[in-house]
Motif scaffolding. Structure first.
Motif, PDB file in Angstrom:
ATOM      1  N   ALA A   1     -12.622  43.478 112.248  1.00 30.46           N
ATOM      2  CA  ALA A   1     -13.645  43.485 111.194  1.00 30.46           C
ATOM      3  C   ALA A   1     -13.135  44.196 109.948  1.00 30.46           C
ATOM      4  O   ALA A   1     -13.390  43.759 108.812  1.00 30.46           O
ATOM      5  N   LYS A   2     -12.408  45.296 110.148  1.00 28.74           N
ATOM      6  CA  LYS A   2     -11.855  46.043 109.011  1.00 28.74           C
ATOM      7  C   LYS A   2     -10.836  45.205 108.249  1.00 28.74           C
ATOM      8  O   LYS A   2     -10.816  45.178 107.007  1.00 28.74           O
ATOM      9  N   ALA A   3      -9.975  44.508 108.986  1.00 30.02           N
ATOM     10  CA  ALA A   3      -8.953  43.672 108.348  1.00 30.02           C
ATOM     11  C   ALA A   3      -9.593  42.518 107.579  1.00 30.02           C
ATOM     12  O   ALA A   3      -9.189  42.193 106.453  1.00 30.02           O
TER      13      ALA A   3
ATOM     14  N   ALA B   1     -12.660  42.418 106.316  1.00 33.11           N
ATOM     15  CA  ALA B   1     -13.374  42.949 105.148  1.00 33.11           C
ATOM     16  C   ALA B   1     -12.406  43.261 104.018  1.00 33.11           C
ATOM     17  O   ALA B   1     -12.676  42.953 102.841  1.00 33.11           O
ATOM     18  N   ALA B   2     -11.257  43.871 104.347  1.00 29.21           N
ATOM     19  CA  ALA B   2     -10.269  44.206 103.314  1.00 29.21           C
ATOM     20  C   ALA B   2      -9.699  42.942 102.679  1.00 29.21           C
ATOM     21  O   ALA B   2      -9.512  42.865 101.457  1.00 29.21           O
TER      22      ALA B   2
ATOM     23  N   GLN C   1      -5.572  39.532 116.742  1.00 33.02           N
ATOM     24  CA  GLN C   1      -6.083  40.374 115.662  1.00 33.02           C
ATOM     25  C   GLN C   1      -4.957  40.928 114.810  1.00 33.02           C
ATOM     26  O   GLN C   1      -5.016  40.914 113.575  1.00 33.02           O
TER      27      GLN C   1
ATOM     28  N   GLU D   1     -12.379  41.341 100.426  1.00 33.12           N
ATOM     29  CA  GLU D   1     -12.545  42.117  99.195  1.00 33.12           C
ATOM     30  C   GLU D   1     -11.408  41.840  98.224  1.00 33.12           C
ATOM     31  O   GLU D   1     -11.627  41.677  97.015  1.00 33.12           O
TER      32      GLU D   1
ATOM     33  N   ARG E   1     -12.613  48.573 120.121  1.00 32.98           N
ATOM     34  CA  ARG E   1     -11.617  49.002 119.129  1.00 32.98           C
ATOM     35  C   ARG E   1     -10.956  47.790 118.475  1.00 32.98           C
ATOM     36  O   ARG E   1     -10.735  47.762 117.262  1.00 32.98           O
TER      37      ARG E   1
ATOM     38  N   ALA F   1     -13.363  46.207 116.070  1.00 32.03           N
ATOM     39  CA  ALA F   1     -13.510  47.029 114.864  1.00 32.03           C
ATOM     40  C   ALA F   1     -12.315  46.866 113.942  1.00 32.03           C
ATOM     41  O   ALA F   1     -12.466  46.768 112.705  1.00 32.03           O
ATOM     42  N   ASN F   2     -11.106  46.834 114.513  1.00 29.45           N
ATOM     43  CA  ASN F   2      -9.897  46.632 113.702  1.00 29.45           C
ATOM     44  C   ASN F   2      -9.919  45.268 113.024  1.00 29.45           C
ATOM     45  O   ASN F   2      -9.523  45.124 111.857  1.00 29.45           O
TER      46      ASN F   2
ATOM     47  N   ALA G   1      -4.298  40.038 110.856  1.00 26.89           N
ATOM     48  CA  ALA G   1      -4.278  41.114 109.864  1.00 26.89           C
ATOM     49  C   ALA G   1      -2.991  41.070 109.059  1.00 26.89           C
ATOM     50  O   ALA G   1      -2.994  41.276 107.834  1.00 26.89           O
TER      51      ALA G   1
ATOM     52  N   ARG H   1      -0.628  48.038 102.934  1.00 27.49           N
ATOM     53  CA  ARG H   1      -1.431  47.337 103.935  1.00 27.49           C
ATOM     54  C   ARG H   1      -0.573  46.350 104.714  1.00 27.49           C
ATOM     55  O   ARG H   1      -0.738  46.180 105.925  1.00 27.49           O
TER      56      ARG H   1
END
Length: 446
Positions: free
Chosen positions: A134-136, A138-139, A202, A142, A128, A131-132, A206, A97
């Protein structure tokens, strides 16, 4: 009827003994009735409670991600300092990652955003990017949630939240620029610059969050203390958090499955670990304490700064000094429904009756605590068996003119063996000290 002790958990010590009852009794007394005298002395009222030895602090170091235990820099019994590196976990997933985030950051830093043309292209590019992001986020969240070290978990979650707030502001600015282009009040260049800035923020966030996850693979001691390999013993035993006396107990990780009987719980170097697998536990035993459960009927007598003694099943015959540090405000309820309050004590040195030093206890050892809650000095004292309670009042049978006469008394410090008489009786007076429930008014007594 003869008065029973005020409570089963109260004991009493007297430093002045009554005169021998045999010398004060007479062979002509009724069977089971004994005559003695009130005495004068010092009386301590003791509240007794069960408890357990506690450590000052403790924390279990767990793997923050799936991987393998690459290094274990300490061994069982070693002393470590807070923040000292104790182990390193190798996590290919976390490192991948980070590599992917580094590539994305390089790409975002190389030039302007590609929109695909027109207002629709700007809108798609912004979606896009969102979305990137939000994904970063969330990961990263977590990964942070899987870390059991509360301080590290809190810091990483705070970093994620701060990154989200920063990106939200940049994304809002990009959205405003796109809407301005669509309405014809701004140039395309302004929208491109805004979207490029959003993509760069972003990508940088990340990367920083992925880097923080990799940094967390270097495990550090959460407190100063002694190393114990693995986590807590078993799910059936009390958690280590319950054995910590400080205000901020650390969370304890639990292995994915209970260890097999006879198998060492320590994780060997090179073994696979999952997120949350306990690697080792650090216990601070520099200042031991005791957590005692005091019944609600007694807790109001206990005061901070009070003293007492502690006895351990593991050190039969030894007595340890203890001082009350705090009394919890909220109660605990036993399985039988009884209400008690936790009293926290600082544990001192222990000695055996011959004066030799007692061994240092270990956290979790069972303890009986005896707290001195009240004391009466130079007081008139009588045996508890001499007190009779009738019609809501206390009294004793005095011997006057060879006959029994019930004398009302006011009690002070009370215990199982002796009680203090505040008024109604003087030291030296002859009274019934045993068999008081068999005496009637006017009964002949020697």
């Amino acid at each position: 009827m003869s008065r029973s002790p005020r409570r089963a958990t109260v004991l009493l010590l007297a430093c002045v003994l009554l005169p021998p009852l045999a010398a004060a009794s007479c062979g002509d007394e009724p069977s089971g009735v004994t005559v003695g005298t009130a005495a004068r002395g010092t009386v301590d009222e003791i509240v007794e409670a069960s408890g357990a030895v506690t450590a000052r602090a403790a924390g279990t170091v767990t793997s923050p991600a799936d991987g393998t235990l690459a290094e274990l820099r300490v061994d069982a019994g070693d002393r470590v300092r807070k923040g000292q590196v104790v182990a390193i976990v190798d996590s290919p997933a976390a490192e991948k990652r980070l590599d992917d985030a580094a590539e994305a950051l390089d790409a975002a830093s190389g030039g302007n955003v590609s929109t695909g043309g027109g207002a629709a292209g700007f809108t798609a590019a912004r979606r896009r990017t969102d979305a990137n992001a939000a994904k970063a986020f969330a990961a990263a969240r977590e990964a942070a949630e899987e870390i059991t070290d509360p301080a590290l978990r809190k810091a990483l979650l705070a970093q994620v939240a701060a990154a989200q707030r920063q990106y939200a502001a940049v994304s809002a600015a990009a959205g405003a620029a796109v809407r301005s282009v669509q309405s014809g009040v701004a140039s395309v260049a302004a929208a491109v610059d805004a979207l490029t800035a959003a993509q760069r923020v972003q990508a940088r966030q990340a990367y920083e969050l992925a880097e923080a996850s990799v940094d967390a693979l270097t495990l550090r001691a959460p407190v100063s203390g002694v190393v114990q390999l693995g986590g807590t013993a078993s799910t059936a035993a009390p958690s280590l958090t319950d054995l910590i006396s400080n205000a901020d107990p650390t969370a304890v990780g639990t292995p994915a499955q209970a260890p097999l009987p006879g198998v060492d719980v320590a994780v060997p170097v090179g073994a696979a670990v999952g997120a949350g697998t306990p690697i080792l536990t650090v216990v601070d035993v520099a200042g031991l304490g005791v957590a005692a459960e005091v019944d609600e009927t007694d807790v109001l007598l206990v005061k901070a700064g009070g003293t007492g003694t502690v006895e351990l099943d593991a050190a039969a015959g030894a007595r340890y000094v203890a001082t009350v540090r705090a009394i919890d405000l909220l109660p605990t309820t036993s399985a039988r429904g009884g209400v008690s309050y936790r009293v926290r004590l600082t544990l001192g040195r222990g000695t055996y009756p011959d004066g030799t030093a007692a061994p240092a206890p270990r956290p979790g050892m069972s303890a009986i605590v005896r707290l001195r809650v009240r004391q009466a000095t130079d007081a008139v004292t009588v045996p508890a068996s001499a007190v009779v309670s009738r019609d809501g009042g206390d009294g004793v049978w005095a011997v006057r003119g060879g006959k029994a006469e019930r004398v009302p008394v006011t009690l002070g410090v009370q215990g199982e063996d002796l009680v203090q008489v505040v008024s109604g009786l003087d030291a030296g007076q002859r009274i019934v000290v045993a068999g008081a429930d068999q005496v009637s008014p006017g009964q002949d007594l020697p």
